[in-house]
Structures are given as C-alpha cells and as structure tokens.
Design an enzyme around this catalytic site. Structure first.
Site, PDB file in Angstrom:
ATOM      1  N   ARG A  83      12.990  -7.915   2.329  1.00  0.00           N
ATOM      2  CA  ARG A  83      12.989  -6.655   2.415  1.00  0.00           C
ATOM      3  C   ARG A  83      14.054  -6.175   3.188  1.00  0.00           C
ATOM      4  O   ARG A  83      14.623  -6.695   4.281  1.00  0.00           O
ATOM      5  CB  ARG A  83      11.644  -6.135   3.477  1.00  0.00           C
ATOM      6  CG  ARG A  83      10.530  -5.876   2.647  1.00  0.00           C
ATOM      7  CD  ARG A  83       9.619  -4.790   2.908  1.00  0.00           C
ATOM      8  NE  ARG A  83       9.111  -4.649   4.139  1.00  0.00           N
ATOM      9  CZ  ARG A  83       7.970  -3.759   4.173  1.00  0.00           C
ATOM     10  NH1 ARG A  83       7.338  -3.544   3.219  1.00  0.00           N
ATOM     11  NH2 ARG A  83       7.643  -3.833   5.353  1.00  0.00           N
ATOM     12  N   ARG A  95      14.976  -5.019   9.172  1.00  0.00           N
ATOM     13  CA  ARG A  95      14.230  -4.443  10.295  1.00  0.00           C
ATOM     14  C   ARG A  95      13.817  -5.672  11.124  1.00  0.00           C
ATOM     15  O   ARG A  95      13.257  -6.690  10.887  1.00  0.00           O
ATOM     16  CB  ARG A  95      12.815  -3.646   9.653  1.00  0.00           C
ATOM     17  CG  ARG A  95      13.247  -2.113   9.459  1.00  0.00           C
ATOM     18  CD  ARG A  95      12.148  -1.326   8.885  1.00  0.00           C
ATOM     19  NE  ARG A  95      10.665  -1.973   9.103  1.00  0.00           N
ATOM     20  CZ  ARG A  95       9.601  -1.649   8.629  1.00  0.00           C
ATOM     21  NH1 ARG A  95       9.626  -0.982   7.404  1.00  0.00           N
ATOM     22  NH2 ARG A  95       8.476  -2.265   8.817  1.00  0.00           N
ATOM     23  N   ARG A 101       2.488  -9.818  12.949  1.00  0.00           N
ATOM     24  CA  ARG A 101       1.737  -8.589  12.669  1.00  0.00           C
ATOM     25  C   ARG A 101       0.480  -8.978  11.521  1.00  0.00           C
ATOM     26  O   ARG A 101      -0.396  -8.316  11.356  1.00  0.00           O
ATOM     27  CB  ARG A 101       2.755  -7.805  11.672  1.00  0.00           C
ATOM     28  CG  ARG A 101       3.901  -6.872  12.403  1.00  0.00           C
ATOM     29  CD  ARG A 101       4.963  -6.801  11.642  1.00  0.00           C
ATOM     30  NE  ARG A 101       4.934  -5.448  10.710  1.00  0.00           N
ATOM     31  CZ  ARG A 101       5.595  -5.483   9.781  1.00  0.00           C
ATOM     32  NH1 ARG A 101       6.657  -6.321   9.529  1.00  0.00           N
ATOM     33  NH2 ARG A 101       5.200  -4.310   9.123  1.00  0.00           N
ATOM     34  N   ARG A 115      -6.019   2.077  11.646  1.00  0.00           N
ATOM     35  CA  ARG A 115      -5.823   0.542  11.697  1.00  0.00           C
ATOM     36  C   ARG A 115      -6.565  -0.139  12.778  1.00  0.00           C
ATOM     37  O   ARG A 115      -6.545  -1.489  12.969  1.00  0.00           O
ATOM     38  CB  ARG A 115      -4.228   0.110  12.122  1.00  0.00           C
ATOM     39  CG  ARG A 115      -3.642   0.174  10.754  1.00  0.00           C
ATOM     40  CD  ARG A 115      -2.216  -0.420  11.194  1.00  0.00           C
ATOM     41  NE  ARG A 115      -0.996   0.251  10.424  1.00  0.00           N
ATOM     42  CZ  ARG A 115       0.132  -0.239  10.088  1.00  0.00           C
ATOM     43  NH1 ARG A 115       0.568  -1.207  10.672  1.00  0.00           N
ATOM     44  NH2 ARG A 115       0.675   0.301   9.120  1.00  0.00           N
ATOM     45  N   LYS A 173       0.944  -1.298   0.017  1.00  0.00           N
ATOM     46  CA  LYS A 173       0.084   0.154   0.029  1.00  0.00           C
ATOM     47  C   LYS A 173       0.919   1.208  -0.118  1.00  0.00           C
ATOM     48  O   LYS A 173       0.454   2.166  -0.735  1.00  0.00           O
ATOM     49  CB  LYS A 173      -1.077   0.045   1.002  1.00  0.00           C
ATOM     50  CG  LYS A 173      -0.520  -0.161   2.623  1.00  0.00           C
ATOM     51  CD  LYS A 173      -1.432  -0.161   3.563  1.00  0.00           C
ATOM     52  CE  LYS A 173      -0.736  -0.421   5.056  1.00  0.00           C
ATOM     53  NZ  LYS A 173       0.099  -1.363   5.049  1.00  0.00           N
TER      54      LYS A 173
END
Ligand code: ADP
Length: 212
Positions: A123, A156, A167, A88, A13
């Site tokens: 990532r 990360r 998550r 959220r 997104k």
C-alpha cells in the site's frame, strides 16, 4: 439502510463500503479517514489521535464516540449510512445502541492475516490529498506519484509490517468480539474476501440483497 462494515485492517472494507455507497447513494463514514484528515490538518483531534494510530493502537473510545455522534446528526445520514471501520470495540457498539441507532445489517469481511500482511506491504498513500494506491492492485499512472495531485507517494507509518502485525493483534482482541455482539442480534453476514476485488463486491452486494 443503516450498515456496518466490519473486518481487519486491510481486509478491503473501505473499498466495499465505497461501492455500496455509490449503489445506494448513502454516505460511507470512515472514522479512519476522518482521523487521518485530522492528523494531516493538525487539528486538536488529530494531535490527540496521532500517537495511537502510529503505534497501531485504537484511538480512545470517547474520541470516536464524539466523532460518530457529530457525523450521524448531519442531514445526509437521515436516509441511512455505512459505518466503515467503526464500531471497533464493544464499548463503541454499545454507545451506538445507546444513541438509539438501529443497525440493519453488519457485513463482516473475512481475510486471513497472512494475506493482509502481504497486501499492506504494497500500500502507498498520498501525504497531501490522502488518495491510496497499491503497487500491484492499483498502481498510480506514474510510479511513485499521486494521480490526483502530483505529490510523491509514501508508505504510511501504520502500514509498516510491524505496525500491521500490532494492528491485527489489536483487531483480534478488541474488534473481533463484535462478530458475537452482532451475531447474537441476528444481523451479521460474513463475506469471505476473494482474490479478485470484483468477486468480493459481488458477494457483498448479494449479502445485502442489492442487484449489481
Ligand atoms: P485500517 O482499516 O486500515 O485499519 P483505518 O483508516 O480504518 O485503517 O484506521 C486507521 C487508524 O485510525 C486505526 O489504526 C486506529 O488507530 C484509528 N481508528 C479508526 N477507526 C477507529 C475506531 N472506530 N476506534 C478506534 N480507533 C480507530
């Protein structure tokens, strides 16, 4: 246009919000980026948020609502804005309503959990300037080094597979109810995330009635 981009962590997104930002010339506001910068700069907000973020949990609503109130009151939001990764929770959505913010459209980017888990494993991020990369889809020019500032890239802590799974769980429980919340208002459009980023962009523009 006042827009919200909804979608699981890693659904893409943020990338789509940036494309629309450039096209419509309205700011894309990412609470995730604001929080990460606060963590990097060790501000009071960052110190409060870090533990939640590292654990894959959501940062408490009061902190997020405070950030959004401040950000939306700035002059550059007058013509419109894109909210990327916020609200959220239903409480955050209700707070936006209570602020008198009328959202025109919510774009929900849908990607299966398994795809997200594979994507997130690749990532990498720059701990210094915050730029993000992907080993397969967006590698830096020199392996392991940030293109923008030359710092060594890291994975990360919230991109580690266990945190990603946490998550996603949090997403399904706390954020997915927003599909219903905005669906009932008749302003939700779901875009099915595609393998190719440019295909997702095309579908996102179409959902918003923007010509490419
Ligand atoms: P992603 O989209 O990859 O999950 P973000 O950069 O949007 O990452 O967010 C990083 C972290 O910041 C989240 O995992 C969460 O802890 C926190 N966060 C960001 N936005 C919100 C929000 N609206 N409400 C609660 N926590 C948030």
């Amino acid at each position: 246009m006042k827009l919200i981009f909804l979608g699981a962590p890693g659904a893409g997104k943020g990338t789509q919000a940036e494309n629309v930002q450039q096209k419509l010339n309205i700011p894309a506001i990412s609470t995730g980026n604001i929080l990460k910068e606060a963590v990097r700069n060790q501000t009071p907000l960052g110190l409060q948020a870090k533990g939640f973020m590292d654990a894959g949990q959501l940062v408490p609503d009061e902190l997020i609502i405070g950030i959004i109130k401040e950000r939306l009151s700035r002059a550059d939001c007058e013509k419109g804005f894109i909210l990327d990764g916020v609200p959220r929770t239903v409480a955050q959505a209700e707070a936006l309503d209570a602020m008198g913010v009328t959202i025109d459209r919510v774009v929900n980017i849908e990607v299966p959990d398994e795809t997200i888990i594979v994507r997130m494993a690749g990532r990498r991020a720059c701990p210094s300037c915050g730029a993000t990369y992907h080993l397969d889809f967006k590698p830096p020019a020199v392996e392991g080094i940030c293109d923008k500032c030359g710092t060594a890239l890291i994975q990360r802590s919230d991109d580690h597979p266990d945190t990603v799974k946490e998550r996603l769980k949090v997403y399904h429980i706390q954020t997915q109810p927003l599909e219903d919340y905005y669906g009932k208002k008749g302003i939700l459009t779901t875009v099915v995330g595609q393998q190719e980023l440019s295909d997702t962009t095309r579908l996102t523009f179409k959902a918003l009635g923007i010509s490419e």
